[in-house]
Design an enzyme around this catalytic site. Structure first.
Site, PDB file in Angstrom:
ATOM      1  N   SER A 447       0.820  -1.209   0.000  1.00 37.58           N
ATOM      2  CA  SER A 447       0.000   0.000   0.000  1.00 37.58           C
ATOM      3  C   SER A 447       0.856   1.261   0.000  1.00 37.58           C
ATOM      4  O   SER A 447       0.328   2.337  -0.199  1.00 37.58           O
ATOM      5  CB  SER A 447      -0.964  -0.001   1.185  1.00 37.58           C
ATOM      6  N   HIS A 468      -2.800  -2.933  -6.474  1.00 37.57           N
ATOM      7  CA  HIS A 468      -3.262  -2.422  -5.183  1.00 37.57           C
ATOM      8  C   HIS A 468      -4.764  -2.667  -5.045  1.00 37.57           C
ATOM      9  O   HIS A 468      -5.576  -1.977  -5.673  1.00 37.57           O
ATOM     10  CB  HIS A 468      -2.928  -0.924  -5.080  1.00 37.57           C
ATOM     11  N   GLU A 480      -6.163  -0.696  -8.337  1.00 37.00           N
ATOM     12  CA  GLU A 480      -5.235   0.327  -8.817  1.00 37.00           C
ATOM     13  C   GLU A 480      -3.968  -0.416  -9.273  1.00 37.00           C
ATOM     14  O   GLU A 480      -3.303  -1.055  -8.457  1.00 37.00           O
ATOM     15  CB  GLU A 480      -4.931   1.263  -7.635  1.00 37.00           C
ATOM     16  N   ASN A 518      -4.228   6.392  -2.158  1.00 41.87           N
ATOM     17  CA  ASN A 518      -3.754   6.738  -0.810  1.00 41.87           C
ATOM     18  C   ASN A 518      -3.154   8.135  -0.751  1.00 41.87           C
ATOM     19  O   ASN A 518      -3.193   8.790   0.279  1.00 41.87           O
ATOM     20  CB  ASN A 518      -2.741   5.710  -0.307  1.00 41.87           C
TER      21      ASN A 518
END
Ligand code: NAD
Length: 728
Positions: A447, A468, A480, A518
């Site tokens: 991540s 991801h 992702e 993120n």
């Protein structure tokens, strides 16, 4: 009609007097209904009515796997005024009512998607028979596009299946499989595909000469047969009295408001249509339906939801690369780590993509966890009758586990989901290269660690990529894909295809701290933390953002993701982007108070109580705060939202996302950015870059540099430009 143009509707009359109408929109893989078909249908109906040899009609589809998937959404999107949309609905009403008033049985023979306008068409028939195939789905999903069923669905469906069931279908957009449709009385018969035509014919012949059944004339009444089961009886007692119906409508409205927080206008309008239809009669209900349909089609919320629909449709065709690299076939998949993420990834690979998966963990507990996790999802589905035990067992059998690399020689792709630790992940790369075929793709679910750092341990960095996933993997729609400078186009194209097979909406982004999702989430969360540090109460903060359209509040999210995880990622982003990404000092205090969130029962909320969780008041003491800041909700939302939106623009500037479409879809499907706002870029376009810059500069004066607007945003504001090209 132009003689050369192939028509979407054709009629064949068989010797026994059955007119077979086949719907087959030329040049399209799916049948959808368009306004331009009206003349064709009218001519067809004229032909039928002038042919006294036709005794019954059967509607079928010329497509292999769909009946009619709904109205053409591009047609809806091109509508400019409410009046235009209302007229379209009224025209549809006329066509369907002509079909309903034909003095002969009309049977819809349904196989594949029968949705929206397609289902409304079948409701104007006297009978419906469908196949038991998995592709057969019946529903009115208009609410998901911010509109309502405008082809008589709000009136005929409740008359056929009852008010409560019809509202449930229309307010959720839920699609029913054949068995559920039969149970509800939506279809009269369910048959295997091979028997569909015969079954439809049988019903049609049986009905010839009998009184034509019209759903618009059905009455909700207490029949002796319905007195057998108590829940159904209770439902009918409510539905057959005006007083009871009002209870249902009020309850539905309450549920809708609780879910949508008033952000979506279509659900209350659906309820209103049904209410008018039930209290004032079918015709009044139809008139209300056409009027409210018109209002909704041109509403800003519907415009954004349709934009999302088009963006995801476009993404389904996007290979993820500019070159013509083709995806390689993935026959078998390996997963490293049987924890939360590894288990979820194994599940969607076996269940959705239908591929055998081999999970490797360092110990048998990890394997057991993964297998248990996967079976638990099936157990729930079996309980809800969504899948048979047989079917579940078959799919589950595709998942196996190992604590060494046995079985890994044959895998084409490995998804790594071990602990978030660079050394460990690099060790995994080396082990995979030793134990697998040289063509294997190494995909990491990290991540926060740059893909290039992990790839630096590889002899074949072009075959290392980031995949991801989001937790819980079986529910979260986004994948992702992260491309490092070295990842080959073939690997990207393969992973895009693989992600789609797993049922994911896929965006491809460039490598960089936080990737895209993120990276835009972090400043939003930091700002939320900052607001708590400024004494905004935790529950007030969460409520303000939920009311604004986010699925959960930021502090709830932090508890769910794990405060420990967030405190690990935050410094990585701060190091990469500087002080604007600095997490609020409270993160350190939470860490030293051993608050990890839900996982250790110590977070912002209490987990030792059942039902809705109260705030853990002791958190204020731990943070040295006295909650009570009475800041406006709108300011809370503005501060958090703008931080996210501004970072999204920086991601575009830096080439992290390929385009604004991916930026919007990533935010909506990865974070739950309010869909009715259309995503960060659509949001800026709707408010205007100038206005956003003005708001940011005002906040910058008060709170400092973190609110400095991105350069590209300022440029757009100065040029008076939008991020998306104008539609005209
Ligand atoms: N949890 C999330 O919400 C989330 C979301 C996106 C990405 N991620 C990332 O996914 C990865 C895994 O996260 P998780 O939450 O599933 O962790 P987890 O702690 O639940 O699971 C990790 C698993 O890896 C196993 N493991 C450790 N070393 C191993 C080795 N040498 N060989 C084989 N197995 C080994 C462990 O036994 C454990 O079962 C991390 O990189 C994390 O950053 C997590």
């Amino acid at each position: 009609m132009n003689a050369n143009k192939k028509s979407a509707f054709s009629l064949q009359v068989s010797d026994n007097g059955i007119g077979w109408i086949t719907i087959d929109v030329p040049g399209e893989s799916q049948n959808t209904l368009r306004g331009e078909f009206v003349d064709e249908i009218t001519a067809l109906f004229d032909e039928i009515e002038s042919n006294s040899g036709i005794k019954a009609l059967i509607l079928t589809s010329g497509k292999d796997d769909n009946f009619v998937a709904g109205a053409d959404i591009a047609m809806l999107e091109s509508i400019k005024t409410a009046q235009e949309a209302t007229e379209l609905a009224l025209t549809g009403h006329k066509v369907f009512s002509r079909l309903e008033n034909m003095n002969m049985p009309v049977v819809a023979a349904i196989h594949g998607a029968c949705l929206g306008g397609g289902l409304e068409l079948t409701l104007a028939c006297s009978h419906r028979v469908c196949t038991d195939d998995r592709s057969t789905k019946l529903g009115l999903p208009e609410v998901q596009l911010g509109v309502l069923p405008g082809g008589g669905g709000t009136q005929r469906l409740p008359r056929l299946v009852g008010i409560a069931s019809a509202l449930d279908m229309m307010l959720t957009g839920r699609q029913l499989v054949a068995k559920q449709a039969k149970k509800l009385g939506l279809v009269d018969e369910v048959v295997p595909l091979a028997n569909l035509r015969k079954a439809a014919e049988k019903i049609a012949i049986r009905q010839i000469g009998r009184k034509r059944r019209k759903i618009s004339e059905l009455k909700l009444e207490l029949k002796p047969s319905s007195l057998l089961k108590l829940p159904e009886l209770q439902k009918l007692v409510l539905e057959t009295s005006s007083f009871g119906r009002n209870i249902i409508f009020d309850k539905a409205l309450q549920t809708v408001n609780k879910k949508t927080h008033g952000n979506y206008p279509s659900p209350p309008k659906i309820i209103e249509c049904v209410k008018v239809g039930m209290e004032e009669g079918f015709e009044a209900g139809m008139a209300t339906e056409a009027k409210l349909f018109g209002e909704l089609v041109v509403s800003p919320e519907s415009e954004q939801l349709m934009n999302i629909f088009f963006a995801t449709t476009e993404l389904k065709k996007d290979s993820g690369v500019e070159s013509d690299a083709k995806p390689q076939n993935i026959a078998r998949v390996g997963v490293l780590g049987g924890g939360l993420m590894g288990a979820g990834i194994a599940f969607v690979t076996a269940d959705k993509a239908g591929k055998p998966v081999r999970i490797k963990d360092m110990n048998s507990e990890g394997i057991n966890h993964a297998l248990k996790y996967c079976w638990e999802i099936y157990r729930k589905r079996i309980k809800r009758k969504r899948i048979s035990i047989n079917h579940a067992s078959k799919r589950f059998a595709a998942i196996s586990g190992t604590t060494d690399y046995s079985g890994f020689k044959r895998v084409n792709l490995v998804v790594e989901a071990v602990f978030e630790d660079l050394d460990l992940k690099q060790k995994m790369v080396k082990e995979i290269e030793e134990n697998c075929h040289e063509d294997v793709i190494f995909a990491t679910n990290t991540s926060s660690i740059p893909i290039s750092d992990i790839a630096s341990a590889s002899q074949r960095p072009e075959r290392v990529v980031g995949l991801h996933y989001f937790s819980p993997v079986d529910k979260m729609p986004l994948l992702e894909i992260i491309k490092s400078d070295k990842t080959s186009d073939e690997v990207i194209a393969t992973c895009v295809e693989f992600g789609r097979q797993q049922g994911k909406t896929v965006i491809v982004v460039r490598d960089g701290a936080g990737f895209y999702v993120n990276r835009i989430l972090a400043p939003y969360m930091n700002e939320a933390g900052q607001l708590v540090a400024e004494s905004v109460a935790v529950d007030r903060l969460d409520k303000a953002l939920v009311n604004a359209g986010f699925p959960v509040g930021p502090m709830t999210l932090l508890d769910e993701v794990g405060i420990d995880v967030a405190t690990k990622v935050a410094p990585i982003l701060e190091e990469a982007f500087g002080s604007r990404m600095a997490p609020p000092a409270m993160f350190d205090k939470l860490k030293s108070d051993d608050r990890k969130g839900r996982k250790n029962g110590r977070g912002f909320y209490r987990y030792d109580v059942k039902g809705s969780k109260p705030v853990d008041e002791s958190i204020y003491l731990a943070l040295g705060i006295q909650p009570g800041n009475t800041m406006d909700d709108s300011t809370i939302v503005q501060r958090c939202l703008l931080m996210m939106v501004n970072e999204a623009v920086r991601c575009l500037e830096d080439g992290i996302i390929r385009n604004v479409r991916d930026g919007d879809i990533g935010a909506i499907f990865g974070i739950g950015f309010p869909p009715f706002l259309g995503g960060p870029f659509r949001y800026i376009d709707s408010i205007g870059a100038q206005e956003i810059v003005k708001q940011m500069e005002m906040l910058e004066k008060i709170h400092g540099e973190r609110f400095k607007p991105a350069q590209l945003l300022v440029e757009k504001a100065e040029a008076g430009e939008k991020f998306y090209p104008s539609k005209d």
